[in-house]
Design a protein around this motif. Structure first.
Motif, short mmCIF file in Angstrom:
data_model
loop_
_atom_site.label_atom_id
_atom_site.label_comp_id
_atom_site.label_asym_id
_atom_site.label_seq_id
_atom_site.Cartn_x
_atom_site.Cartn_y
_atom_site.Cartn_z
N PRO A 1 16.22 15.14 -8.23
CA PRO A 1 17.01 15.24 -6.99
C PRO A 1 16.83 16.60 -6.32
N GLY A 2 16.67 16.55 -5.00
CA GLY A 2 16.41 17.76 -4.25
C GLY A 2 14.94 18.08 -4.11
N GLY A 3 14.11 17.36 -4.82
CA GLY A 3 12.67 17.60 -4.78
C GLY A 3 11.99 16.94 -3.59
N SER A 4 10.67 17.04 -3.59
CA SER A 4 9.87 16.52 -2.47
C SER A 4 8.70 15.68 -2.98
N LEU A 5 8.31 14.75 -2.15
CA LEU A 5 7.11 13.94 -2.38
C LEU A 5 6.45 13.69 -1.03
N ARG A 6 5.15 13.46 -1.07
CA ARG A 6 4.42 13.11 0.14
C ARG A 6 3.64 11.83 -0.10
N LEU A 7 3.94 10.82 0.69
CA LEU A 7 3.23 9.55 0.62
C LEU A 7 2.11 9.53 1.66
N SER A 8 1.03 8.88 1.29
CA SER A 8 -0.10 8.71 2.21
C SER A 8 -0.48 7.25 2.27
N CYS A 9 -0.97 6.83 3.42
CA CYS A 9 -1.45 5.45 3.59
C CYS A 9 -2.64 5.49 4.54
N ALA A 10 -3.77 5.04 4.03
CA ALA A 10 -4.99 5.03 4.83
C ALA A 10 -5.37 3.60 5.18
N ALA A 11 -5.64 3.37 6.45
CA ALA A 11 -6.07 2.06 6.93
C ALA A 11 -7.58 2.03 7.09
N SER A 12 -8.17 0.91 6.69
CA SER A 12 -9.61 0.76 6.83
C SER A 12 -9.93 -0.70 7.15
N GLY A 13 -11.18 -0.95 7.52
CA GLY A 13 -11.61 -2.30 7.84
C GLY A 13 -12.09 -2.36 9.28
N SER A 14 -12.04 -3.56 9.82
CA SER A 14 -12.55 -3.77 11.18
C SER A 14 -11.44 -3.50 12.18
N ILE A 15 -11.10 -2.23 12.31
CA ILE A 15 -10.00 -1.82 13.17
C ILE A 15 -10.50 -1.60 14.58
N PHE A 16 -9.84 -2.27 15.52
CA PHE A 16 -10.12 -2.00 16.92
C PHE A 16 -9.13 -1.00 17.49
N ARG A 17 -7.85 -1.22 17.17
CA ARG A 17 -6.80 -0.33 17.65
C ARG A 17 -5.59 -0.40 16.72
N ILE A 18 -5.06 0.76 16.38
CA ILE A 18 -3.80 0.81 15.64
C ILE A 18 -2.67 1.08 16.63
N ASN A 19 -1.69 0.20 16.61
CA ASN A 19 -0.57 0.31 17.54
C ASN A 19 0.59 1.13 16.96
N SER A 20 0.78 0.99 15.67
CA SER A 20 1.81 1.78 15.00
C SER A 20 1.54 1.78 13.51
N MET A 21 2.04 2.80 12.85
CA MET A 21 2.02 2.86 11.39
C MET A 21 3.36 3.40 10.92
#
Length: 120
Positions: free
Chosen positions: A14-34
């Protein structure tokens, strides 16, 4: 199709920190939101933070001032910096991406989920 790969979950005090990451890949034309959602056992999946590609962001009231969402548009990656973590933040976190893949309209894609546990 779009694939999402998450990383960064784990155990923190408790009180600590974490950082999450998420990478998108594939046949992406446009990302509208993440964004990031979380789901506790027996409960509905709820919004944690959302980054719209126009630049707007939304946060759940419970994380405002503690969590920060950011994007690396060149890498199609979204991050969630989680500070001042509380035991009630413990659950599985899911990355969500609204994207147009090549030749298709907008669709929602989900990551596999990453466990965050806040405990002493």
């Amino acid at each position: 199709q779009v694939q999402l790969v998450e990383s960064g979950g784990g155990l923190v005090q408790p009180g600590g920190s974490l950082r999450l990451s998420c990478a998108a890949s594939g046949s992406i034309f446009r990302i509208n939101s993440m964004g990031w959602y979380r789901q506790a056992p027996g409960k509905e999946r709820e919004l944690v933070a959302l980054s719209i590609s126009s630049g707007n962001t939304n946060y759940a009231d419970s994380v405002k001032g503690r969590f920060t969402i950011s994007r690396d548009y060149a890498k199609n990656t979204v991050y969630l910096q989680m500070n001042s973590l509380k035991p009630e933040d413990t659950t599985v976190y899911y990355c969500r991406c609204n994207a147009n893949s090549v030749g298709f309209g907008p669709r929602i894609y989900w990551g596999q989920g990453t466990q965050v546990t806040v405990s002493s």
